[in-house]
Structures are given as structure tokens and as C-alpha cells.
Design a protein around this motif. Structure first.
Motif, mmCIF file in Angstrom:
data_model
loop_
_atom_site.group_PDB
_atom_site.id
_atom_site.type_symbol
_atom_site.label_atom_id
_atom_site.label_comp_id
_atom_site.label_asym_id
_atom_site.label_seq_id
_atom_site.Cartn_x
_atom_site.Cartn_y
_atom_site.Cartn_z
ATOM 1 N N LEU A 118 23.370 -8.981 33.180
ATOM 2 C CA LEU A 118 23.212 -7.658 32.587
ATOM 3 C C LEU A 118 21.776 -7.458 32.134
ATOM 4 C CD1 LEU A 118 26.447 -7.517 30.357
ATOM 5 C CD2 LEU A 118 26.087 -6.373 32.557
ATOM 6 N N VAL A 119 21.274 -6.246 32.311
ATOM 7 C CA VAL A 119 19.956 -5.887 31.795
ATOM 8 C C VAL A 119 20.113 -5.332 30.396
ATOM 9 C CG1 VAL A 119 17.973 -4.339 32.069
ATOM 10 C CG2 VAL A 119 18.971 -5.454 34.067
ATOM 11 N N GLU A 120 19.312 -5.830 29.464
ATOM 12 C CA GLU A 120 19.283 -5.308 28.100
ATOM 13 C C GLU A 120 17.907 -4.713 27.840
ATOM 14 O OE1 GLU A 120 20.466 -7.854 24.943
ATOM 15 O OE2 GLU A 120 22.361 -8.435 25.883
ATOM 16 N N ASN A 121 17.869 -3.426 27.563
ATOM 17 C CA ASN A 121 16.607 -2.754 27.258
ATOM 18 C C ASN A 121 16.277 -2.911 25.791
ATOM 19 O OD1 ASN A 121 18.060 -0.962 29.555
ATOM 20 N ND2 ASN A 121 15.847 -0.958 29.850
ATOM 21 N N LYS A 122 15.068 -3.385 25.517
ATOM 22 C CA LYS A 122 14.560 -3.536 24.153
ATOM 23 C C LYS A 122 13.240 -2.775 24.051
ATOM 24 C CE LYS A 122 17.864 -6.407 22.952
ATOM 25 N NZ LYS A 122 18.862 -6.069 21.901
ATOM 26 N N PRO A 123 13.292 -1.440 24.182
ATOM 27 C CA PRO A 123 12.049 -0.668 24.234
ATOM 28 C C PRO A 123 11.354 -0.574 22.888
ATOM 29 C CG PRO A 123 13.926 0.809 24.196
ATOM 30 C CD PRO A 123 14.487 -0.586 24.301
ATOM 31 N N GLY A 124 10.042 -0.388 22.955
ATOM 32 C CA GLY A 124 9.265 -0.185 21.741
ATOM 33 C C GLY A 124 8.062 -1.087 21.664
ATOM 34 N N ALA A 125 7.051 -0.606 20.941
ATOM 35 C CA ALA A 125 5.831 -1.369 20.682
ATOM 36 C C ALA A 125 5.147 -1.799 21.974
ATOM 37 C CB ALA A 125 6.137 -2.585 19.798
ATOM 38 N N GLY A 126 5.178 -0.937 22.986
ATOM 39 C CA GLY A 126 4.473 -1.233 24.227
ATOM 40 C C GLY A 126 4.959 -2.460 24.949
ATOM 41 N N GLY A 127 6.255 -2.759 24.836
ATOM 42 C CA GLY A 127 6.822 -3.919 25.517
ATOM 43 C C GLY A 127 6.928 -5.159 24.655
ATOM 44 N N ARG A 128 6.392 -5.088 23.432
ATOM 45 C CA ARG A 128 6.400 -6.281 22.576
ATOM 46 C C ARG A 128 7.800 -6.663 22.113
ATOM 47 N NH1 ARG A 128 2.393 -4.495 18.084
ATOM 48 N NH2 ARG A 128 2.648 -2.451 19.055
#
Length: 337
Positions: free
Chosen positions: A75-85
């Protein structure tokens, strides 16, 4: 060798890191049998960017291919924010058992330690596994710039004569496309006004709308709009011309060899993952990105599939981390909090 020549080209190509598609069927079959015996139950592929973007699309393509070859479920989990940090931070906290992977552009690991004072991780906090793809950057102009501007030399002359309109967009301050354009300013001696955006999409939108004249971004961001004639790509950043824009000269051909640079996307695991697990993951990822449908999907984003070994990727991370320090100093970029 220029500063940016050290980035990507030597580590990922000279070491034989280009994707190999001709492995003997017997070897692939043996590898598949061995992998079937060691499948992990649940595999997470972290993505530090929102769903629908380029990194997310690549993550999902590879995750689908890893199902059954590396993990029973992926599964892909998106953890967006802080320019990929945030994606790297989530990986750093994960259990080092091989069940968590991160796909990220190289900059999060090799560049960010030089431009964020409060960064919570270091390159040694992650385990390199395998590259997935590489991209070139491109400098493009839109309808705000006169039709007579057809080359990078034309643009610089126009920018010098029209300083009030000489603004360029990037996906963000401190991003690799920003450093490419900042080096263009340094090398040409012409002041250009940097306008950072929160990602490529809004910058491209304003480029098309004429709110801003130029943009430095991955070449894939412009391909559809170039076909329609709405943007003109003036230069690309590779050592050779991009396969997607073979009629567009490189920065080096335009007289700026110091701007030779590609960026790769790499797969990483947390620190201290056992070496045999890392190797199994690298083998599975290489098979996943060698699939014709994966290569075709990458091409839609102006990306080229490529893979190397964990050791070669580790060396690339080490060398690029050192090289970026020189680039940041040359540009005079002030680290952010």
C-alpha cells in the motif's frame, strides 16, 4: 568537471546504474522462487507528496509491481508536507524490518541537510535500496515573453533589457530547479527575480496564464503544453539532450556547462535494515521498473526508469551530499528554519 557534473552522472551512470532489461529468464525465475519464500505480509511505500502528483504516481506503479514479488500486500501511504520531509521523518520512525519503503527525490536526502537548520534527520538515518527513475530540469518561457525569444541567449538578452519582467518560477525555494536557475544567474551575470511556488502545478498555471514569464522545473511539467505551443523550452539540464525534447539544446550547449544536472528518485528503508532484506527489495524494485508498462508510465511524466545497487546508491548519496554543500555556497543560499 563542473560542480554539478558531480551530481548524478558519475554515481548513477558510470557505475553501471543504467537499467538492465536483459537478465536471463532462468535467473529471473530463480529469483522469483526465492522471493516467494520470503514475502512480507504488509509492505508500506511512503510518499512525501500528495496523491495525484508525479512522486505519488511513481510510488503506486512500483507498489503494484511489488505485490507478490516482495510483499503479499503493498500500500502507498502519502505523508505530504514540508517539501517531502514528512515522508523521510515517517521512514526514520519505522521498524527496520523491510516492511517500510520510501520513494523520494534525491534532494530530500542529499540537499535538504544543507538548507534547513532544524532538519530532524541526516542521510545516515536511511538505508539506500535502489533508484527508480531520473529526470532532467528545463527552463521554459510562456506567453508573457515575446515570441521572438527562442533560445536561452535570447531570453537572457530580453531579461537584461526588461528587468521588470525578468521573473522566473520554481517549485519552491531551495529546490533543485531553483538552484539550477540561481546558477544561471551567477554564470550569466544577469539578475533574475525568483518567485517560489508551492509545487510545480501552480507555477505552470501562472506561466501559461502570463502572470510570470519563465520557469525552471522538471522537463515533464511542460511536455503537454509544449505540444500545444503554449510554452517554449529553451534549455534542459542533462549531459545529453532529453529524449523527450531532442530538438532543445542543453544548458552546456547554450554555454553554461556548470548547469549540467539530473535528479534521481530513490527507494530507501530505515537505518539498520538487514542487508539481505535490502538486497531482496532492490531485486524486486529493479524487476518492477523494468516492466514495459512501468517504463511507459514514467515516460508520461518525462522520467526515465533506471536502477542501481544499494552500494552504488549509497555512494551517490554520500557524494551528492558533499557536492550540494558547494552548490549552496556558490549560490549564496541562506539556510531556512
Amino acid at each position: 568537471m563542473t560542480i554539478l557534473d558531480r551530481l548524478t552522472r558519475r554515481q548513477l551512470l558510470a557505475h553501471g546504474g543504467a537499467l538492465a532489461l536483459g537478465a536471463p529468464a532462468g535467473l529471473l525465475g530463480a529469483a522469483g522462487s526465492a522471493q516467494a519464500q520470503t514475502l512480507l505480509d504488509n509492505v508500506r511505500v511512503l510518499c512525501g507528496f500528495p496523491a495525484g502528483g508525479t512522486t505519488d504516481a511513481v510510488s503506486r506503479r512500483v507498489a503494484d509491481k511489488l505485490r507478490g514479488s516482495y510483499g503479499r500486500t503493498t500500500l502507498v501511504e502519502n505523508k505530504p508536507g514540508a517539501g517531502g520531509r514528512f515522508g523521510v521523518e515517517e521512514l526514520r520512525r519505522a521498524t527496520p524490518d523491510g516492511s517500510t519503503l520510501l520513494l523520494t527525490p534525491a534532494a530530500m536526502i542529499t540537499l535538504y541537510p544543507h538548507i534547513y537548520r532544524s532538519l530532524t534527520y541526516k542521510p545516515q538515518d536511511v538505508t539506500p535500496v535502489c533508484t527508480g527513475a531520473q529526470v532532467q530540469f528545463a527552463f521554459a518561457v510562456g506567453p508573457r515573453v515575446p515570441e521572438s525569444v527562442r533560445t536561452l541567449k535570447d531570453y537572457l538578452a530580453w531579461a537584461k533589457a526588461n528587468p521588470g519582467d525578468a521573473s522566473y518560477a520554481t517549485p519552491g525555494a531551495g529546490s533543485p530547479p531553483h538552484f539550477v536557475a540561481a546558477l544561471l544567474e551567477k554564470e550569466s551575470g544577469i539578475n533574475l527575480n525568483h518567485v517560489p511556488y508551492r509545487g510545480s502545478a501552480p507555477g505552470v498555471q501562472d506561466l501559461l496564464g502570463g502572470q510570470i514569464g519563465a520557469m525552471s522545473s522538471p522537463v515533464g511539467d511542460y511536455l503537454v503544453h509544449r505540444k500545444s505551443g503554449r510554452v517554449r523550452i529553451l534549455a534542459t539540464s542533462g549531459a545529453q539532450r532529453s529524449r523527450y525534447t531532442p530538438d532543445v539544446p542543453t544548458y552546456a550547449e547554450a554555454g553554461f556547462p556548470a548547469l549540467t544536472m539530473n535528479e534521481w528518485y530513490g527507494f530507501f528503508m530505515p537505518a539498520k535494515v538487514p542487508a539481505d532484506v535490502v538486497q531482496r527489495a532492490a531485486t524486486a524494485i529493479k524487476a518492477a521498473i523494468s516492466a514495459p508498462e512501468t517504463i511507459e508510465a514514467f515516460a508520461q511524466f518525462g522520467m526515465e526508469a533506471m536502477a542501481n545497487t544499494p552500494a552504488e546508491l549509497a555512494k551517490a548519496v554520500h557524494d551528492e551530499h558533499i557536492a550540494w554543500a558547494a552548490v549552496v555556497k556558490r549560490v549564496g543560499f541562506t539556510p531556512e528554519d
